[in-house]
Design a protein around this motif. Structure first.
Motif, PDB file in Angstrom:
ATOM      1  N   ASP A 140       2.305   3.614   3.242  1.00  0.00           N
ATOM      2  CA  ASP A 140       2.355   5.007   3.860  1.00  0.00           C
ATOM      3  C   ASP A 140       2.682   6.011   3.228  1.00  0.00           C
ATOM      4  O   ASP A 140       3.330   6.857   3.429  1.00  0.00           O
ATOM      5  CB  ASP A 140       3.675   4.932   4.844  1.00  0.00           C
ATOM      6  CG  ASP A 140       3.531   3.695   6.011  1.00  0.00           C
ATOM      7  OD1 ASP A 140       2.334   3.590   6.665  1.00  0.00           O
ATOM      8  OD2 ASP A 140       4.351   2.859   6.466  1.00  0.00           O
ATOM      9  N   GLY A 141       1.701   6.207   2.138  1.00  0.00           N
ATOM     10  CA  GLY A 141       1.837   7.427   1.321  1.00  0.00           C
ATOM     11  C   GLY A 141       1.440   8.469   1.986  1.00  0.00           C
ATOM     12  O   GLY A 141       0.750   8.719   2.978  1.00  0.00           O
ATOM     13  N   PRO A 142       1.886   9.774   1.225  1.00  0.00           N
ATOM     14  CA  PRO A 142       2.436   9.935  -0.028  1.00  0.00           C
ATOM     15  C   PRO A 142       4.157   9.755   0.294  1.00  0.00           C
ATOM     16  O   PRO A 142       4.486  10.204   1.246  1.00  0.00           O
ATOM     17  CB  PRO A 142       2.322  11.284  -0.564  1.00  0.00           C
ATOM     18  CG  PRO A 142       1.808  12.059   0.646  1.00  0.00           C
ATOM     19  CD  PRO A 142       1.467  11.234   1.823  1.00  0.00           C
ATOM     20  N   GLU A 143       4.524   8.877  -0.609  1.00  0.00           N
ATOM     21  CA  GLU A 143       6.185   8.820  -0.579  1.00  0.00           C
ATOM     22  C   GLU A 143       6.747   9.786  -1.337  1.00  0.00           C
ATOM     23  O   GLU A 143       7.063   9.400  -2.534  1.00  0.00           O
ATOM     24  CB  GLU A 143       6.455   7.286  -0.974  1.00  0.00           C
ATOM     25  CG  GLU A 143       7.792   6.799  -0.908  1.00  0.00           C
ATOM     26  CD  GLU A 143       8.585   6.998   0.266  1.00  0.00           C
ATOM     27  OE1 GLU A 143       9.049   8.421   0.478  1.00  0.00           O
ATOM     28  OE2 GLU A 143       8.784   6.306   0.956  1.00  0.00           O
ATOM     29  N   ARG A 144       7.101  10.878  -0.785  1.00  0.00           N
ATOM     30  CA  ARG A 144       7.553  12.111  -1.641  1.00  0.00           C
ATOM     31  C   ARG A 144       9.116  11.965  -2.222  1.00  0.00           C
ATOM     32  O   ARG A 144       9.430  12.711  -3.092  1.00  0.00           O
ATOM     33  CB  ARG A 144       7.619  13.329  -0.667  1.00  0.00           C
ATOM     34  CG  ARG A 144       6.218  13.627  -0.150  1.00  0.00           C
ATOM     35  CD  ARG A 144       5.093  14.170  -1.160  1.00  0.00           C
ATOM     36  NE  ARG A 144       3.816  14.786  -0.615  1.00  0.00           N
ATOM     37  CZ  ARG A 144       2.887  14.938  -1.621  1.00  0.00           C
ATOM     38  NH1 ARG A 144       3.024  14.639  -2.827  1.00  0.00           N
ATOM     39  NH2 ARG A 144       1.837  15.308  -1.202  1.00  0.00           N
TER      40      ARG A 144
ATOM     41  N   VAL B 220       1.473   4.523  -7.240  1.00  0.00           N
ATOM     42  CA  VAL B 220       0.262   4.775  -6.518  1.00  0.00           C
ATOM     43  C   VAL B 220       0.729   4.637  -5.003  1.00  0.00           C
ATOM     44  O   VAL B 220       1.099   3.373  -4.646  1.00  0.00           O
ATOM     45  CB  VAL B 220      -0.737   3.507  -6.860  1.00  0.00           C
ATOM     46  CG1 VAL B 220      -2.079   3.892  -5.850  1.00  0.00           C
ATOM     47  CG2 VAL B 220      -1.144   3.681  -8.273  1.00  0.00           C
ATOM     48  N   SER B 221       0.775   5.727  -4.277  1.00  0.00           N
ATOM     49  CA  SER B 221       1.308   5.825  -2.839  1.00  0.00           C
ATOM     50  C   SER B 221       0.081   5.971  -1.936  1.00  0.00           C
ATOM     51  O   SER B 221      -0.699   7.165  -1.862  1.00  0.00           O
ATOM     52  CB  SER B 221       2.221   7.002  -2.838  1.00  0.00           C
ATOM     53  OG  SER B 221       2.906   6.966  -1.566  1.00  0.00           O
ATOM     54  N   ILE B 222      -0.292   4.835  -1.261  1.00  0.00           N
ATOM     55  CA  ILE B 222      -1.547   4.814  -0.495  1.00  0.00           C
ATOM     56  C   ILE B 222      -1.225   5.027   1.182  1.00  0.00           C
ATOM     57  O   ILE B 222      -0.501   4.536   1.704  1.00  0.00           O
ATOM     58  CB  ILE B 222      -2.030   3.459  -0.646  1.00  0.00           C
ATOM     59  CG1 ILE B 222      -2.160   2.922  -2.202  1.00  0.00           C
ATOM     60  CG2 ILE B 222      -3.388   3.183   0.037  1.00  0.00           C
ATOM     61  CD1 ILE B 222      -2.652   1.348  -2.246  1.00  0.00           C
ATOM     62  N   ALA B 223      -2.116   5.930   1.439  1.00  0.00           N
ATOM     63  CA  ALA B 223      -1.709   6.231   2.928  1.00  0.00           C
ATOM     64  C   ALA B 223      -2.436   5.131   3.933  1.00  0.00           C
ATOM     65  O   ALA B 223      -3.289   4.212   3.558  1.00  0.00           O
ATOM     66  CB  ALA B 223      -2.585   7.497   3.421  1.00  0.00           C
ATOM     67  N   ASN B 224      -1.869   4.782   5.019  1.00  0.00           N
ATOM     68  CA  ASN B 224      -2.380   3.722   5.830  1.00  0.00           C
ATOM     69  C   ASN B 224      -3.601   4.385   6.503  1.00  0.00           C
ATOM     70  O   ASN B 224      -4.087   5.456   6.472  1.00  0.00           O
ATOM     71  CB  ASN B 224      -1.481   3.406   7.040  1.00  0.00           C
ATOM     72  CG  ASN B 224      -0.878   4.420   7.612  1.00  0.00           C
ATOM     73  OD1 ASN B 224      -1.769   4.836   8.816  1.00  0.00           O
ATOM     74  ND2 ASN B 224       0.370   4.912   7.816  1.00  0.00           N
TER      75      ASN B 224
END
Length: 378
Positions: free
Chosen positions: A160-164, A185-189
């Motif tokens: 569920d990126g970006p994990e700010r 590495v923060s990956i959006a769904n």
């Protein structure tokens, strides 16, 4: 003004006006089922794991395994805002397209629709409004300050990126030498939520497919773009997520323990939300607390997890007894202890699902706990 392209609009408007004039209601999409308001659950309810109450406003030591109760107030940890002079990591972002993926071509559920329980099996949700749909997703990459290109780094993969919230905490903890210098590495769904959606397909499916997507399509692109070497040592790799992203984090490590040995989850969705249904895992991630961990020899996985006293309970039409996030997390803590896992479980009072104040209070300690025992391979 004259153009035939306006004719369908005029006809549609006239049809709506005629329907209203004749007393016929205009067509509207069905409303999704109402979400029940979760009750407040007490941390020492009979059947829950035995947990130690901590003084309000404090968190457990990052050196302790076990079950802990925190709250009801949740002051933000000072590490959430790095002190003056703390070097800042480098954060960059790129986009991935579903057309380029061999793993996920994309699906979506029609807005305003959900599903209905299978009348022959309440553990199954029938979804008829899901269809192919392309997507794009952002991938946000954090590299620690003063990173030398080509140097190997331990790795955090977040859903569920970006994990700010994560990046400034990493700055603080790395500078204080409380965790190793890591890449994140923060990956959006891929969009949507729950059954019939791309996000649900990625995160709630009890298989190694999402981990394989990350390993084969995401991480090589990160290395190529940013000239970084990401470790292949599973002890130097952490999966992290919230809600179904937390389920994805555990599923990744469970199905590929040769890739990941560390898991961090807020309000983990260890419940029956897999779709399509799979006879091999008919109860989805509920299988973890139900039998999977108990029936499997221990794996080399360290886990940090949290649930709130007002976390979710039966938020959809299913009444299968497998949709209580608090019970799922309590039961998971019990089976982890019985199998001898290193884990830390936080029961947060005065906290909702993926509660932001709780995350701001606990994230530094959680990261320090989860990286315990790590030494880089040479």
């Amino acid at each position: 003004m004259h153009s035939s392209r306006f004719a369908p609009l005029v006809v549609a408007c006239c049809a709506t006006l005629t329907a209203v004039a004749q007393g016929t209601p205009a067509t509207t999409p069905p409303s999704p089922p109402a979400r029940p308001v979760p009750p407040v659950r007490a941390p020492h309810t009979p059947g829950y794991v035995q947990a130690r109450d901590l003084p309000d406003g404090t968190v457990p030591s990052p050196r302790e395994d076990g079950n802990f109760v925190i709250g009801p107030t949740h002051p933000a940890a000072p590490e959430m805002q790095p002190a003056a002079g703390v070097p800042r990591g480098n954060v960059q972002e790129f986009t991935m397209n579903s057309a380029d993926s061999k793993f996920y071509s994309g699906i979506a559920r029609e807005p305003g629709t959900f599903g209905t329980p299978d009348p022959s099996d309440p553990a199954k949700l029938v979804v008829t409004t899901s269809h192919p749909a392309p997507y794009t997703r952002k991938v946000t990459v954090y590299l620690p300050a003063n990173y030398q290109p080509g140097t190997e780094l331990p790795l955090i993969v977040t859903a569920d990126g970006p994990e700010r919230l994560l990046f400034p905490v990493l700055d603080s903890l790395i500078a204080a030498h409380r965790i190793p210098a890591v890449a994140a590495v923060s990956i959006a769904n891929g969009g949507g939520d729950a059954q019939g959606s791309e996000r649900g397909l990625e995160y709630d499916t009890m298989s190694g497919r999402y981990a394989e997507f990350v390993e084969q399509e995401v991480l090589p692109e990160v290395e190529r773009r940013y000239h970084v070497r990401l470790t292949h040592d599973p002890n130097g790799r952490l999966t992290m997520g919230n809600s179904s992203g937390g389920a994805a984090a555990l599923i990744m490590a469970w199905t590929h323990p040769a890739w990941y040995h560390r898991v961090l989850a807020y309000s983990g969705t260890w419940i029956n939300q897999q779709w399509p249904s799979n006879p091999a895992t008919p109860h989805g991630a509920w299988a973890f607390p139900e039998h999977l961990i108990a029936d499997t020899p221990p794996k080399p996985i360290r886990i940090w997890m949290e649930v709130g006293d007002r976390d979710l309970l039966n938020p959809n039409a299913m009444r299968d007894g497998m949709h209580d996030w608090v019970v799922a997390n309590e039961d998971l803590a019990r089976v982890l202890a019985a199998k001898g896992y290193h884990y830390q479980f936080i029961f947060a009072q005065n906290a909702v699902h993926v509660d932001r104040p709780v995350r701001e209070q606990t994230l530094p300690e959680a990261l320090e706990y989860i990286w315990q025992g790590y030494t880089p391979q040479h």
